[in-house]
Write a protein that holds these residues in place. Structure first.
Motif, mmCIF file in Angstrom:
data_model
loop_
_atom_site.group_PDB
_atom_site.id
_atom_site.type_symbol
_atom_site.label_atom_id
_atom_site.label_comp_id
_atom_site.label_asym_id
_atom_site.label_seq_id
_atom_site.Cartn_x
_atom_site.Cartn_y
_atom_site.Cartn_z
ATOM 1 N N LEU A 1 0.860 -1.207 -0.122
ATOM 2 C CA LEU A 1 -0.063 -0.093 -0.054
ATOM 3 C C LEU A 1 0.891 1.184 -0.110
ATOM 4 N N MET A 2 2.020 1.033 0.012
ATOM 5 C CA MET A 2 2.998 2.168 0.294
ATOM 6 C C MET A 2 3.678 2.596 -1.193
ATOM 7 N N PRO A 3 3.977 3.902 -1.119
ATOM 8 C CA PRO A 3 4.616 4.396 -2.399
ATOM 9 C C PRO A 3 6.012 3.943 -2.230
ATOM 10 N N ARG A 4 6.911 4.157 -3.453
ATOM 11 C CA ARG A 4 8.056 3.369 -3.261
ATOM 12 C C ARG A 4 8.896 4.105 -2.271
ATOM 13 N N GLN A 5 8.991 5.483 -1.882
ATOM 14 C CA GLN A 5 9.630 5.935 -0.993
ATOM 15 C C GLN A 5 8.697 6.776 0.015
ATOM 16 N N PHE A 6 8.936 6.830 1.328
ATOM 17 C CA PHE A 6 8.059 7.338 2.312
ATOM 18 C C PHE A 6 8.888 7.439 3.456
ATOM 19 N N ARG A 7 8.277 8.739 4.246
ATOM 20 C CA ARG A 7 8.792 8.893 5.838
ATOM 21 C C ARG A 7 8.216 7.768 6.586
ATOM 22 N N LEU A 8 8.833 7.423 7.710
ATOM 23 C CA LEU A 8 8.384 6.715 8.738
ATOM 24 C C LEU A 8 7.287 6.877 9.537
ATOM 25 N N SER A 9 6.624 8.560 9.326
ATOM 26 C CA SER A 9 5.358 8.945 10.052
ATOM 27 C C SER A 9 4.280 8.350 8.808
ATOM 28 N N GLU A 10 4.607 8.392 7.702
ATOM 29 C CA GLU A 10 3.749 7.905 6.841
ATOM 30 C C GLU A 10 3.530 6.512 6.725
ATOM 31 N N LEU A 11 4.396 5.826 7.172
ATOM 32 C CA LEU A 11 4.255 4.158 7.343
ATOM 33 C C LEU A 11 3.633 4.054 8.617
ATOM 34 N N GLN A 12 4.019 4.779 9.680
ATOM 35 C CA GLN A 12 3.000 4.540 11.023
ATOM 36 C C GLN A 12 1.642 4.970 10.415
ATOM 37 N N SER A 13 1.298 5.900 9.818
ATOM 38 C CA SER A 13 -0.105 6.382 9.508
ATOM 39 C C SER A 13 -0.915 5.258 8.959
ATOM 40 N N MET A 14 -0.099 4.549 7.929
ATOM 41 C CA MET A 14 -0.504 3.190 7.108
ATOM 42 C C MET A 14 -1.144 2.224 8.254
ATOM 43 N N TYR A 15 -0.160 1.859 8.882
ATOM 44 C CA TYR A 15 -0.422 0.955 10.130
ATOM 45 C C TYR A 15 -1.736 1.281 10.921
ATOM 46 N N GLU A 16 -1.747 2.490 11.078
ATOM 47 C CA GLU A 16 -2.535 3.094 12.145
ATOM 48 C C GLU A 16 -3.981 2.958 11.630
ATOM 49 N N CYS A 17 -3.948 3.265 10.085
ATOM 50 C CA CYS A 17 -5.353 3.299 9.654
ATOM 51 C C CYS A 17 -5.784 2.035 9.253
ATOM 52 N N ILE A 18 -4.962 1.057 9.041
ATOM 53 C CA ILE A 18 -5.496 -0.372 8.950
ATOM 54 C C ILE A 18 -5.811 -1.202 10.087
ATOM 55 N N ILE A 19 -5.000 -0.914 11.196
ATOM 56 C CA ILE A 19 -5.454 -1.708 12.396
ATOM 57 C C ILE A 19 -6.517 -0.690 13.177
ATOM 58 N N ASP A 20 -6.726 0.524 12.627
ATOM 59 C CA ASP A 20 -7.644 1.401 13.493
ATOM 60 C C ASP A 20 -7.127 1.711 14.924
#
Lengths: 221, 221
Positions: free
Chosen positions: A156-175
């Motif tokens: 679900l992530m773009p090729r390059q990303f900030r760690l904070s973006e990665l964290q948001s991704m996790y957060e919104c999947i696990i809610d």
DNA sequence: CATACTTAGTGTTCATTGTACACTTAGTAT
DNA sequence: ATACTAAGTGTACAATGAACACTAAGTATG
């Protein structure tokens, strides 16, 4: 409809896809408007009949490209649904797949009216055709579970990303919210990320390092 | 063979079962001798075509009873295999299932010659028909993995058992030794077991408490 | 009937992992 | 020059996992 074997019905086989993306901090799934009966006008999962000589994976890939224009994304078989009454017309079993697409990789969405496509938050799905609600629930459940023991978010992530973006991704999947420091420690400890050396200078604040995954493979922790 | 749609082939649908038991400290799977071509005389997984109006689960249940005479065992869908060349005769996709049966619950095995059935250690499988080797490998992999994060071994245990028997069951599935004290602590900590109050007086040694599972459900740790 | 034999049953120490928590840094905007 | 914002970092404590050896309660044997 039946073969010479009598007891043994000819069976239609379809693939149906739960295609996920994350946008506006929401886990969303692609739905397509059904043009024909049954369930005419209802939203449904993108899918289609298995073609002659086509493997299940290939059929799922084909549907994916038809509907999203995107190739080369994470995809896995989910489950096969075969209730004899699930299609009111005739016997059809469906092999369900999950696909993940980074929002950034999707072509600019045209009008829903034109395309008959939409992306809907999985928490507020409309009534769906066939047993697609059940399929979608199962897909969401699988995705949510898998996030916690694999690096499946990669899909679900773009090729390059900030760690904070990665964290948001996790957060919104696990809610749920995660602790920033612990999250970073864990992620870097997996050894699956590498620094790109680049910085993201967007925003009026300290720039963030950009990371990317070392490998495309899905790894289980 | 083809329908009026041309591109869309009529597809046969079967279910195939990886039926496991543990006996003589070995994880074993049931194989059936194929009486007819293709792969005549080869060993294969028990399976059969989906019948008219029959759900996938029901078909798997039917095959299970036909071959084992046993009902009411743990069963779950594994994966669906749909390579267009997997059956040399025609297009057949198969929905694979895993089933677990305690050895004690199986009817006394008659001669292999008569029944065409056998139980073979999963580490020394013969050549199998179709893609059944691949299916079996996947099933073993799933079972081995699931043992470590669920109480799925329940499906292989008799109703009442000693903790040492439970430990042996784990050990022979994961093919590794476990520490007795840690094992007992962990098992009792799950809260899924209850003492029966009975003792097993077999053997020239201190009798063991007999335990049983509180619930039939599979629980994930 | 005393002794040997066999598996059952039990706790503690140490290492590892997970969790809670707050301040400094490096940019942009005013 | 100052305010603002998100980035980036370390430590103490709790919980979990892993290693490890002796006593207990039966049966079998001489």
């Amino acid at each position: 409809m039946n073969t010479k074997y009598g007891d043994y019905e000819q069976t239609g086989v379809t693939v149906d896809l739960s295609i996920f993306t994350v946008n506006e901090d929401r886990l969303k799934a692609m739905l397509v408007r059904r043009a024909e009966a049954p369930f005419q006008g209802f939203w449904s999962l993108p899918g289609g009949f298995l073609k002659n000589g086509e493997s299940l994976d290939a059929a799922a890939q084909r549907v994916l490209i038809e509907k999203t224009g995107v190739n080369d994304v994470y995809m896995e078989q989910l489950y096969t649904f075969g209730d004899p009454k699930r299609d009111p017309r005739s016997r059809v079993i469906t092999v369900a797949y999950i696909a993940l697409i980074p929002w950034q990789n999707l072509p600019k969405p045209e009008s829903e009216k034109v395309t008959g496509l939409t992306w809907v938050s999985v928490d507020s799905l409309p009534k769906l055709a066939f047993d697609h609600k059940e399929i979608m629930s199962y897909a969401v459940k699988r995705l949510r579970a898998k996030v916690s023991y694999s690096n499946i978010v990669h899909g679900l992530m773009p090729r390059q990303f900030r760690l904070s973006e990665l964290q948001s991704m996790y957060e919104c999947i696990i809610d749920d919210k995660l602790d920033k420091r612990n999250f970073r420690k864990r992620m870097l400890a997996t050894g699956l990320l590498k620094e790109t050396g680049k910085k993201d200078l967007a925003g009026a604040h300290r720039p963030a390092m950009l990371y990317q995954f070392k490998t495309t493979e899905i790894v289980f922790f």
